[in-house]
Design an enzyme around this catalytic site. Structure first.
Site, PDB file in Angstrom:
ATOM      1  N   LYS A   1      62.366  43.317  35.086  1.00  0.00           N
ATOM      2  CA  LYS A   1      63.653  42.904  34.549  1.00  0.00           C
ATOM      3  C   LYS A   1      64.775  43.349  35.184  1.00  0.00           C
ATOM      4  CE  LYS A   1      66.021  43.325  29.982  1.00  0.00           C
ATOM      5  NZ  LYS A   1      65.880  43.990  28.507  1.00  0.00           N
TER       6      LYS A   1
ATOM      7  N   LYS B   1      62.653  38.157  34.502  1.00  0.00           N
ATOM      8  CA  LYS B   1      64.020  38.123  33.797  1.00  0.00           C
ATOM      9  C   LYS B   1      65.250  38.642  34.550  1.00  0.00           C
ATOM     10  CE  LYS B   1      66.472  39.022  29.650  1.00  0.00           C
ATOM     11  NZ  LYS B   1      66.391  39.803  28.349  1.00  0.00           N
TER      12      LYS B   1
END
Length: 330
Positions: free
Chosen positions: A201, A254
């Protein structure tokens, strides 16, 4: 023309021929639909920066769930917007917190629909960070503490599993978060509940509309000390290595659109299911351009989804999920 003569166009001569040799496809089974649940009554409030996405109170949630099920979408990802926040995000692990209440209701309405619970503290803390903050007055700085944060994240995950969540999806990027949550779930008797780790992330600019939706913007500083530097790719493998060793059942990248190279790196290295998160700004930019008539929204979105699949994603979290299924069924 001399030998050899290669005519690649032979396999493109008709729609049926192209369908026959198509290498990748997107189906409803690939999609996870995010939903923002909140307190109150009769709340269905469109998020201004995310057209077509809403804050929903529990009494308006059922209609959304019925629509999702009717479209054949297999899973929803629940984000909670609480009415109270504090320094430790206590409503995140409250058995009657908004995500826990929503989970119980969704499982009552649609037992076969998978509920993925986002496991983080940022929406629930008054400072907007993903863990416990320590203020060092001598140094004039504030730090997000790793291990004390893990304790609260474990409590959150266990409370979500108790409420009926099928998958725990920790998004906090604390070190050892998968190990801590796996241990906590197992000790509480939820050894069969898988962990969908936000393994890679990035500290990305693509989260802006989500932070509007979740009311989760940091009140000071940023998240660069725990989320990844967008310049780094090899570091993503170290993060994923840790999660695999700690017991993750899914890996995630992400954002997805600007990081397809990272998706491919993880796909080539690991055999766990791989998730691409098509994040809020990726959604909002397409919606904005489509509203101006500058792009063909359907074509752009479906091509992007194929890009995620081609890069190696097995599953896609996307706010376009309902639209995609309707387009595929048309």
């Amino acid at each position: 023309m001399g030998f050899p003569i290669v005519r690649n166009r032979r396999l493109r001569t008709s729609a049926a021929m192209r369908n026959l040799v198509r290498e990748h496809a997107v189906t409803a089974n690939d999609l996870i639909y995010p939903i923002f649940v909140t307190h109150g009554t009769n709340v269905k409030e469109e998020i201004s920066s995310m057209p077509g996405v809403y804050h929903l109170s529990l009494d308006r949630l059922e209609e959304e769930i019925r629509e999702v099920v009717s479209l054949g979408i297999q899973a929803v990802l629940l984000f909670g917007v609480p009415h109270e926040k504090d320094a430790h995000g206590s409503s995140a692990y409250d058995p009657n917190g908004i995500v826990q209440q929503a989970t119980r209701q969704v499982k009552a309405w649609a037992p076969d629909l998978l509920v993925v619970a986002d496991t983080c503290l940022c929406q629930f803390t008054d400072h907007g960070h993903c863990g416990v903050v320590h203020y060092d007055e001598a140094k004039g700085r504030a730090d997000v503490l790793n291990d004390p944060s893990l304790e609260l994240l474990v409590k959150t995950a266990v409370s979500q599993a108790e409420a009926g969540a099928d998958i725990i999806a920790p998004s906090n990027m604390m070190d050892a978060f998968v190990y801590a949550i796996r241990q906590g779930l197992d000790e509480a008797g939820y050894e069969n509940v898988p962990i969908m780790s936000y393994s890679v992330k990035y500290a990305s600019a693509f989260y802006g509309p989500f932070r509007d939706a979740a009311h989760s913007a940091p009140q000071f500083g940023d998240r660069k000390t725990y989320q990844m530097d967008p310049a780094n790719a090899r570091e993503a493998l170290r993060e994923a290595d840790s999660d695999v060793a700690e017991g993750a059942d899914f890996l995630m990248v992400k954002p997805a659109l600007a990081y397809m190279d990272v998706l491919r790196m993880l796909r080539d290295r690991y055999d766990l299911p791989l998730v691409a998160y098509n994040v809020s700004a990726e959604y909002s930019m397409v919606k904005a351009a489509a509203a101006q008539g500058w792009i063909d929204e359907r074509a752009i979105v479906l091509e992007t989804m194929l890009g995620f699949k081609r890069a190696g994603a097995d599953l896609i979290i996307t706010y376009f999920a309902k639209d995609i299924v309707r387009w595929l069924q048309a």
